[in-house]
Design an enzyme around this catalytic site. Sequence first.
Site, PDB file in Angstrom:
ATOM      1  N   ASP A   9      46.372  32.030  48.952  1.00 33.04           N
ATOM      2  CA  ASP A   9      46.949  31.049  48.033  1.00 33.04           C
ATOM      3  C   ASP A   9      47.784  30.082  48.855  1.00 33.04           C
ATOM      4  OD1 ASP A   9      45.874  32.141  45.720  1.00 33.04           O
ATOM      5  OD2 ASP A   9      47.553  33.503  45.423  1.00 33.04           O
ATOM      6  N   ASP A 128      40.841  32.438  35.170  1.00 27.62           N
ATOM      7  CA  ASP A 128      42.156  33.045  35.009  1.00 27.62           C
ATOM      8  C   ASP A 128      42.187  33.648  33.614  1.00 27.62           C
ATOM      9  OD1 ASP A 128      42.831  32.045  37.495  1.00 27.62           O
ATOM     10  OD2 ASP A 128      43.653  30.186  36.672  1.00 27.62           O
TER      11      ASP A 128
END
Length: 253
Positions: A9, A128
């Site tokens: 990330d 997500d």
Amino acid sequence: MKKLITCLDVRDGKLTKGVKFLENIDLGDPAEAAKRYNEAGIDEIVLYDFSATHENRDIETDVIKAVAKVVTVPFGVGGGIKSLEDCRRVISMGANKVHINSAAVRTPELIKEAVSEFGAGTVVLSMDVLAVEKSEKIPSGFEVYLNGGRIATGLDAVEWAKRGVELGACEVVVNSIDADGTKEGFHIPSTRAIAQAVSVPVVASGGGGTVQHIYDVLTEGHATVALVASMLHFGEYTVQGIKSQLAEMGLKM
């Protein structure tokens, strides 16, 4: 054959990690981490510019180029990919796969167009997912969210995964918002529900804290791939250590 992959990330050019998509802390240079994991035997590396879509900006190209130079394993990129041109840019910089998330929900045909141009093994549907109360609209009890888990879509995650595969996605990544960064275990119910509904490999993401967690999601959760981040980023485990323990538990990696 099961796989172990990791996710980098990235925010402002730095490796970062949070909990449930919040409270991120910086952990250093993503290219250095990628080189270390590549040499350690990770099966694949994915770079997510996780705030690009929310901040309505282009993905950070310098980081992609830097990581692409130091890895030899398959390399995927996601976050901030809004168009076919974005896909072209990412692949031209050395990525093997593009992970499309929010843009796929807004423009589903982008998956089909990208597959047509770059090939059947290049486009990954990333989702997500948040566990919600079951309803007529969300019969599975798992809803797709956009912009790094900030916007509810009203889409049932299982149905959306099936649609994405019909459009040509070669894999489905299930990023569990409930489990992200907790190190308390992958979200088995959502992973299993999606894995049982599609014919392509499912990547379980979010919540891995122990080797047992990985084993559970690759068996009970029916995932083909386990994505780990915190376990490696904070130095609690090594790639080979994880793989060795899984082999002892009977899983071929």
